[in-house]
Design a protein around this motif. Structure first.
Motif, PDB file in Angstrom:
ATOM      1  N   PHE A 141       0.915  -1.118   0.011  1.00 35.64           N
ATOM      2  CA  PHE A 141       0.065  -0.114   0.067  1.00 35.64           C
ATOM      3  C   PHE A 141       0.831   1.302  -0.072  1.00 35.64           C
ATOM      4  N   SER A 142       1.987   1.311  -0.838  1.00 34.58           N
ATOM      5  CA  SER A 142       2.929   2.648  -1.089  1.00 34.58           C
ATOM      6  C   SER A 142       2.370   3.030  -2.566  1.00 34.58           C
ATOM      7  N   ALA A 143       2.630   4.264  -2.783  1.00 35.80           N
ATOM      8  CA  ALA A 143       2.687   4.924  -4.021  1.00 35.80           C
ATOM      9  C   ALA A 143       3.501   4.137  -5.155  1.00 35.80           C
ATOM     10  N   GLU A 144       4.629   3.702  -4.794  1.00 31.80           N
ATOM     11  CA  GLU A 144       5.600   3.178  -5.640  1.00 31.80           C
ATOM     12  C   GLU A 144       4.727   1.839  -6.326  1.00 31.80           C
ATOM     13  N   ALA A 145       4.158   1.000  -5.301  1.00 37.88           N
ATOM     14  CA  ALA A 145       3.707  -0.457  -5.746  1.00 37.88           C
ATOM     15  C   ALA A 145       2.581   0.096  -6.349  1.00 37.88           C
ATOM     16  N   ALA A 146       1.670   1.127  -6.043  1.00 35.59           N
ATOM     17  CA  ALA A 146       0.558   1.435  -6.755  1.00 35.59           C
ATOM     18  C   ALA A 146       0.812   1.790  -7.987  1.00 35.59           C
ATOM     19  N   SER A 147       1.996   2.668  -8.403  1.00 29.57           N
ATOM     20  CA  SER A 147       2.436   2.989  -9.599  1.00 29.57           C
ATOM     21  C   SER A 147       2.585   1.731 -10.580  1.00 29.57           C
ATOM     22  N   THR A 148       3.476   0.875 -10.127  1.00 29.10           N
ATOM     23  CA  THR A 148       3.918  -0.432 -10.838  1.00 29.10           C
ATOM     24  C   THR A 148       2.779  -1.258 -11.010  1.00 29.10           C
ATOM     25  N   ALA A 149       1.676  -1.555 -10.008  1.00 28.33           N
ATOM     26  CA  ALA A 149       0.258  -2.041 -10.218  1.00 28.33           C
ATOM     27  C   ALA A 149      -0.471  -1.590 -11.232  1.00 28.33           C
ATOM     28  N   LEU A 150      -0.673  -0.034 -11.510  1.00 29.94           N
ATOM     29  CA  LEU A 150      -1.230   0.343 -12.535  1.00 29.94           C
ATOM     30  C   LEU A 150      -0.847   0.241 -13.756  1.00 29.94           C
ATOM     31  N   LEU A 151       0.575   0.197 -14.013  1.00 31.30           N
ATOM     32  CA  LEU A 151       1.116  -0.301 -15.138  1.00 31.30           C
ATOM     33  C   LEU A 151       1.106  -1.422 -15.680  1.00 31.30           C
ATOM     34  N   LEU A 152       1.048  -2.350 -14.704  1.00 29.05           N
ATOM     35  CA  LEU A 152       0.788  -3.849 -14.981  1.00 29.05           C
ATOM     36  C   LEU A 152      -0.603  -3.985 -15.502  1.00 29.05           C
ATOM     37  N   GLY A 153      -1.825  -3.320 -14.750  1.00 28.51           N
ATOM     38  CA  GLY A 153      -3.103  -3.391 -15.382  1.00 28.51           C
ATOM     39  C   GLY A 153      -3.124  -3.010 -16.439  1.00 28.51           C
ATOM     40  N   LYS A 154      -2.482  -1.598 -17.044  1.00 31.82           N
ATOM     41  CA  LYS A 154      -2.765  -1.205 -18.405  1.00 31.82           C
ATOM     42  C   LYS A 154      -1.973  -2.362 -19.591  1.00 31.82           C
ATOM     43  N   ILE A 203      -6.847   9.932  -8.559  1.00 28.15           N
ATOM     44  CA  ILE A 203      -8.055  10.055  -9.617  1.00 28.15           C
ATOM     45  C   ILE A 203      -7.539   9.473 -10.993  1.00 28.15           C
ATOM     46  N   ASN A 204      -6.150   9.560 -11.281  1.00 26.34           N
ATOM     47  CA  ASN A 204      -5.756   9.176 -12.516  1.00 26.34           C
ATOM     48  C   ASN A 204      -5.857   7.583 -12.601  1.00 26.34           C
ATOM     49  N   ALA A 205      -5.548   6.927 -11.697  1.00 21.83           N
ATOM     50  CA  ALA A 205      -5.485   5.455 -11.514  1.00 21.83           C
ATOM     51  C   ALA A 205      -7.163   5.140 -11.740  1.00 21.83           C
ATOM     52  N   LEU A 206      -7.804   5.782 -10.875  1.00 21.93           N
ATOM     53  CA  LEU A 206      -9.355   5.631 -11.349  1.00 21.93           C
ATOM     54  C   LEU A 206      -9.912   6.014 -12.548  1.00 21.93           C
ATOM     55  N   GLU A 207      -9.484   6.792 -13.199  1.00 22.92           N
ATOM     56  CA  GLU A 207      -9.914   7.075 -14.564  1.00 22.92           C
ATOM     57  C   GLU A 207      -9.388   6.058 -15.407  1.00 22.92           C
ATOM     58  N   GLU A 208      -8.129   5.575 -15.581  1.00 26.26           N
ATOM     59  CA  GLU A 208      -7.657   4.636 -16.275  1.00 26.26           C
ATOM     60  C   GLU A 208      -8.588   3.119 -15.994  1.00 26.26           C
ATOM     61  N   PHE A 209      -8.881   2.923 -14.739  1.00 26.06           N
ATOM     62  CA  PHE A 209      -9.486   1.454 -14.519  1.00 26.06           C
ATOM     63  C   PHE A 209     -11.067   1.681 -15.147  1.00 26.06           C
ATOM     64  N   SER A 210     -11.620   2.949 -14.900  1.00 28.92           N
ATOM     65  CA  SER A 210     -12.885   3.159 -15.212  1.00 28.92           C
ATOM     66  C   SER A 210     -13.159   3.002 -16.995  1.00 28.92           C
ATOM     67  N   LYS A 211     -11.959   3.709 -17.684  1.00 27.88           N
ATOM     68  CA  LYS A 211     -12.064   3.528 -19.270  1.00 27.88           C
ATOM     69  C   LYS A 211     -12.016   2.131 -19.353  1.00 27.88           C
ATOM     70  N   TRP A 212     -11.228   1.318 -18.993  1.00 24.45           N
ATOM     71  CA  TRP A 212     -10.843  -0.040 -19.301  1.00 24.45           C
ATOM     72  C   TRP A 212     -12.391  -0.772 -18.875  1.00 24.45           C
ATOM     73  N   LEU A 213     -12.879  -0.575 -18.028  1.00 23.34           N
ATOM     74  CA  LEU A 213     -14.143  -1.218 -17.655  1.00 23.34           C
ATOM     75  C   LEU A 213     -15.121  -0.970 -18.601  1.00 23.34           C
ATOM     76  N   VAL A 214     -15.524   0.334 -19.049  1.00 25.73           N
ATOM     77  CA  VAL A 214     -16.217   0.437 -19.980  1.00 25.73           C
ATOM     78  C   VAL A 214     -15.925  -0.028 -21.227  1.00 25.73           C
ATOM     79  N   ARG A 215     -14.676  -0.053 -21.652  1.00 25.81           N
ATOM     80  CA  ARG A 215     -14.160  -0.920 -22.885  1.00 25.81           C
ATOM     81  C   ARG A 215     -14.692  -2.412 -22.810  1.00 25.81           C
ATOM     82  N   VAL A 216     -14.751  -3.026 -21.545  1.00 26.38           N
ATOM     83  CA  VAL A 216     -14.954  -4.471 -21.544  1.00 26.38           C
ATOM     84  C   VAL A 216     -16.159  -4.670 -21.241  1.00 26.38           C
ATOM     85  N   GLY A 217     -17.133  -3.590 -21.206  1.00 25.20           N
ATOM     86  CA  GLY A 217     -18.615  -3.714 -21.192  1.00 25.20           C
ATOM     87  C   GLY A 217     -19.081  -3.811 -19.631  1.00 25.20           C
TER      88      GLY A 217
END
Length: 280
Positions: free
Chosen positions: A117-130, A167-181
């Motif tokens: 639960f650190s910003a560094e781990a959150a950053s790499t997790a976001l990149l992995l999600g993308k 907020i950026n992570a939330l937007e990225e996640f939301s856009k992907w959720l929309v793309r997959v229905g």
């Protein structure tokens, strides 16, 4: 600018030649040389990427990683950034498998050096999600969602719900959720982000406008015209306030709103709002 970039690249190459000549010699500052070698190789990698030479960039990033490991071990904090950069280079080549492999290494180091639960781990997790999402393969959808969730949780815990990176992570996640229905899940996530804001004025910014835009699009896709119109109206209000009435996106949304105003549902809603104002 082009000549300056070319000159800088040539200077980096000369510095690399000098560094190569130092190899094999006895030198008290061997550890420092490894660090300098890492920085030089990384700089060359970035320069190659800017010059549209991803294959050469990958070679230099690999040298930087080797130097970093030799100097500080396999959990050196600087490896996080280096793994991310080489992963991006592989992504440019559409080599998703290798890109994901490097990002997994970056995430592993981030979890070791920092915490889940650190910003560094959150950053790499976001990149992995993308990265998993970029494959476009259904078999990776579950893994992509897992890392998006992990990233969002990490940012919320370390930086708070209202931080721009959250907020950026939330937007990225939301856009992907929309793309997959998964529009409903995306909508709930975006709506929750506004409800959790302690400052009511904090929703009047470009990030908020983007979320209003996504929510409006979701509503229109679900044929909820009235609510979609309301969200898009909020979006354009912010766009005009921030960028002015001639802003390209604001004008595009205004055109869409005018088309929606022909809908009986929107007209009825507008009439109700007018009557409410008159009664007040």
């Amino acid at each position: 600018m082009v000549s300056t970039g070319k000159e800088s690249f040539c200077n980096l190459q000369k510095a690399e030649q000098v560094m190569e000549e130092l190899k094999g010699r006895e030198w008290e500052g061997a550890r420092e040389r490894k660090i300098s070698e890492k920085d030089l190789a990384a700089a060359l990698g970035r320069a190659c990427l800017q010059r549209n030479k991803p294959a050469l960039a990958t070679r230099h990033f690999k040298k930087a990683i080797t130097a970093a490991i030799a100097a500080r071990g396999e959990t050196a904090p600087e490896l996080i950034g280096l793994y991310q950069e080489i992963a991006h280079t592989e992504q440019v080549n559409n080599n998703h498998k290798k890109s994901i492999g490097y990002l997994l290494l970056a995430h592993c180091v981030a979890l070791t050096v920092h915490t889940k639960f650190s910003a560094e781990a959150a950053s790499t997790a976001l990149l992995l999600g993308k990265a998993y999402a970029a494959t476009g393969e259904q078999k990776h959808a579950g893994t992509a969602e897992m890392y998006f969730n992990e990233s969002l949780a990490g940012y919320k815990a370390s930086l708070g719900s209202d931080h721009p990176q959250t907020i950026n992570a939330l937007e990225e996640f939301s856009k992907w959720l929309v793309r997959v229905g998964k529009r409903e899940q995306a909508y709930n996530l975006l709506q929750e982000s506004f409800m959790s804001q302690p400052d009511l004025c904090s929703d009047f910014n470009e990030k908020a406008a983007e979320r209003f835009y996504i929510m409006g699009g979701i509503c229109l896709a679900e044929k909820n015209v009235k609510e979609g119109y309301q969200w898009l109206s909020k979006c354009v209000e912010i766009q005009v306030a921030v960028h002015g009435p001639r802003h390209k996106r604001a004008k595009e949304i205004q055109k869409l709103l005018k088309l929606l105003e022909t809908s009986s549902v929107v007209c009825e809603g507008s009439g109700q709002l007018t009557r409410q104002h008159q009664e007040a």
